[in-house]
Design a protein around this motif. Structure first.
Motif, PDB file in Angstrom:
ATOM      1  N   ARG A 178       0.824  -1.204  -0.040  1.00 47.25           N
ATOM      2  CA  ARG A 178      -0.003  -0.032   0.031  1.00 47.25           C
ATOM      3  C   ARG A 178       0.777   1.168   0.000  1.00 47.25           C
ATOM      4  NH1 ARG A 178      -3.189   3.637   3.029  1.00 47.25           N
ATOM      5  NH2 ARG A 178      -5.346   3.621   2.483  1.00 47.25           N
ATOM      6  N   GLN A 179       1.955   1.186   0.791  1.00 50.17           N
ATOM      7  CA  GLN A 179       2.745   2.462   1.097  1.00 50.17           C
ATOM      8  C   GLN A 179       3.393   2.654  -0.484  1.00 50.17           C
ATOM      9  OE1 GLN A 179       2.836   4.371   3.489  1.00 50.17           O
ATOM     10  NE2 GLN A 179       4.139   5.890   2.573  1.00 50.17           N
ATOM     11  N   VAL A 180       4.080   1.705  -1.298  1.00 52.81           N
ATOM     12  CA  VAL A 180       4.581   1.881  -2.265  1.00 52.81           C
ATOM     13  C   VAL A 180       3.668   2.506  -3.130  1.00 52.81           C
ATOM     14  CG1 VAL A 180       5.925   0.775  -4.273  1.00 52.81           C
ATOM     15  CG2 VAL A 180       6.300   0.375  -1.835  1.00 52.81           C
ATOM     16  N   LEU A 181       2.546   1.934  -3.315  1.00 52.69           N
ATOM     17  CA  LEU A 181       1.297   2.067  -4.114  1.00 52.69           C
ATOM     18  C   LEU A 181       0.870   3.588  -3.988  1.00 52.69           C
ATOM     19  CD1 LEU A 181      -0.364   1.175  -6.502  1.00 52.69           C
ATOM     20  CD2 LEU A 181      -1.990   0.390  -4.714  1.00 52.69           C
ATOM     21  N   LEU A 182       0.725   4.262  -3.026  1.00 51.73           N
ATOM     22  CA  LEU A 182       0.462   5.425  -2.506  1.00 51.73           C
ATOM     23  C   LEU A 182       1.330   6.687  -3.168  1.00 51.73           C
ATOM     24  CD1 LEU A 182      -1.086   5.249   0.856  1.00 51.73           C
ATOM     25  CD2 LEU A 182      -2.397   5.646  -1.109  1.00 51.73           C
ATOM     26  N   GLU A 183       2.848   6.105  -2.800  1.00 55.07           N
ATOM     27  CA  GLU A 183       3.955   7.047  -3.469  1.00 55.07           C
ATOM     28  C   GLU A 183       3.857   7.124  -4.931  1.00 55.07           C
ATOM     29  OE1 GLU A 183       7.448   5.429  -1.763  1.00 55.07           O
ATOM     30  OE2 GLU A 183       6.999   5.822   0.350  1.00 55.07           O
ATOM     31  N   ARG A 184       3.655   6.178  -5.736  1.00 55.68           N
ATOM     32  CA  ARG A 184       3.760   6.029  -7.014  1.00 55.68           C
ATOM     33  C   ARG A 184       2.383   6.952  -7.527  1.00 55.68           C
ATOM     34  NH1 ARG A 184       4.627  -0.279  -8.775  1.00 55.68           N
ATOM     35  NH2 ARG A 184       6.874  -0.344  -8.011  1.00 55.68           N
ATOM     36  N   MET A 185       1.264   6.708  -6.905  1.00 56.92           N
ATOM     37  CA  MET A 185       0.169   7.450  -7.191  1.00 56.92           C
ATOM     38  C   MET A 185       0.343   9.067  -7.011  1.00 56.92           C
ATOM     39  SD  MET A 185      -1.990   5.615  -8.756  1.00 56.92           S
ATOM     40  CE  MET A 185      -3.258   6.634  -8.817  1.00 56.92           C
ATOM     41  N   ASP A 186       0.940   9.165  -5.989  1.00 56.48           N
ATOM     42  CA  ASP A 186       1.126  10.916  -5.713  1.00 56.48           C
ATOM     43  C   ASP A 186       2.120  11.520  -6.599  1.00 56.48           C
ATOM     44  OD1 ASP A 186      -0.320  10.806  -3.331  1.00 56.48           O
ATOM     45  OD2 ASP A 186       1.192  10.331  -1.874  1.00 56.48           O
ATOM     46  N   ARG A 187       3.075  10.640  -6.939  1.00 56.61           N
ATOM     47  CA  ARG A 187       4.230  11.004  -7.903  1.00 56.61           C
ATOM     48  C   ARG A 187       3.466  11.114  -9.332  1.00 56.61           C
ATOM     49  NH1 ARG A 187       8.752   7.358  -6.328  1.00 56.61           N
ATOM     50  NH2 ARG A 187       7.502   5.952  -7.341  1.00 56.61           N
ATOM     51  N   TRP A 188       2.680  10.337  -9.528  1.00 58.00           N
ATOM     52  CA  TRP A 188       1.856  10.281 -10.970  1.00 58.00           C
ATOM     53  C   TRP A 188       0.875  11.642 -10.877  1.00 58.00           C
ATOM     54  CZ3 TRP A 188      -3.184  10.011 -12.581  1.00 58.00           C
ATOM     55  CH2 TRP A 188      -3.457   9.922 -13.669  1.00 58.00           C
ATOM     56  N   MET A 189       0.282  11.777  -9.767  1.00 57.69           N
ATOM     57  CA  MET A 189      -0.862  13.071  -9.700  1.00 57.69           C
ATOM     58  C   MET A 189      -0.055  14.147  -9.772  1.00 57.69           C
ATOM     59  SD  MET A 189      -3.769  11.820  -9.784  1.00 57.69           S
ATOM     60  CE  MET A 189      -4.734  13.616  -9.401  1.00 57.69           C
ATOM     61  N   GLU A 190       0.947  14.283  -9.085  1.00 54.56           N
ATOM     62  CA  GLU A 190       1.770  15.642  -9.431  1.00 54.56           C
ATOM     63  C   GLU A 190       2.194  15.891 -10.743  1.00 54.56           C
ATOM     64  OE1 GLU A 190       4.953  15.280  -6.337  1.00 54.56           O
ATOM     65  OE2 GLU A 190       3.735  15.466  -4.518  1.00 54.56           O
ATOM     66  N   GLU A 191       2.771  14.795 -11.240  1.00 56.12           N
ATOM     67  CA  GLU A 191       3.210  15.100 -12.823  1.00 56.12           C
ATOM     68  C   GLU A 191       1.943  15.436 -13.601  1.00 56.12           C
ATOM     69  OE1 GLU A 191       5.976  15.145 -15.869  1.00 56.12           O
ATOM     70  OE2 GLU A 191       6.434  15.110 -13.583  1.00 56.12           O
TER      71      GLU A 191
END
Length: 150
Positions: A31-44
Motif C-alpha cells: 500500500r505504501q509503495v502504491l500510494l507513493e507512486r500514485m502521488d508522484r503520478w498525480m503531481e506530474e
C-alpha cells in the motif's frame, strides 16, 4: 523450452496454492509503495495540466493581439518620451474595468436617507397596489353574487 517456475529451488515448502499467493504478492506493491507512486503520478499530471492551461492562455492572448504584463514586485515601469508609465492590458481586465466604471457612475444610494426614502416610496406603492387589488376582488365577488354563483 523452460517456462517460469512457481517456486524457487531453495524454497521447497512453497508449492501449489501457497506458491501462487506468494508470486501474486511479489508482483504487486504494498500500500505504501502504491500510494507513493500514485502521488508522484498525480503531481506530474497536475503539473502538465497547468502547463497546458498556461500555454493555451498565452496562445489565446497572442491571437487577440494583446500583450499581457504581469505584476512583479520591484520591477521598473517602462516610460515613454514624456516620462509617463506605459503598459499593456489584457482584454479581460479592460472589459472588467469598463463594466465597473459604468456601475460606479450610477450611485443611487449615496446617503442613508436616500435608502430610507426609496424604501418608503416602494412601501407606499405596494400599499396602493394592495388596495387596488382588494377593490378588484370585492368587485369580482359582487359580480359573482349578482349572477347567483356562490
Amino acid at each position: 523450452m523452460e517456462g517460469p517456475t512457481l517456486h524457487h529451488p531453495t524454497d521447497r515448502a512453497t508449492t501449489g496454492l501457497r506458491a501462487w499467493v506468494m508470486e501474486h504478492r511479489r508482483q504487486r506493491p504494498n500500500r505504501q509503495v502504491l500510494l507513493e507512486r500514485m502521488d508522484r503520478w498525480m503531481e506530474e499530471y497536475e503539473r502538465k495540466e497547468e502547463e497546458e492551461k498556461e500555454k493555451k492562455r498565452r496562445n489565446d492572448e497572442q491571437e487577440q493581439g494583446w500583450t499581457v504584463v504581469t505584476r512583479k514586485r520591484g520591477r521598473k515601469k517602462t516610460t515613454d518620451e514624456h516620462g509617463l508609465a506605459v503598459g499593456a492590458v489584457s482584454v479581460a481586465a479592460a472589459t472588467s474595468t469598463r463594466k465597473k466604471s459604468k456601475t460606479e457612475g450610477e450611485m443611487t444610494h449615496l446617503y442613508r436617507f436616500h435608502k430610507k426614502e426609496k424604501r418608503r416610496e416602494e412601501l407606499i406603492l405596494l400599499r396602493e397596489r394592495f388596495e387596488a387589488d382588494k377593490k378588484r376582488i370585492a368587485q369580482m365577488k359582487a359580480e359573482r353574487m349578482s349572477l347567483g354563483v356562490k
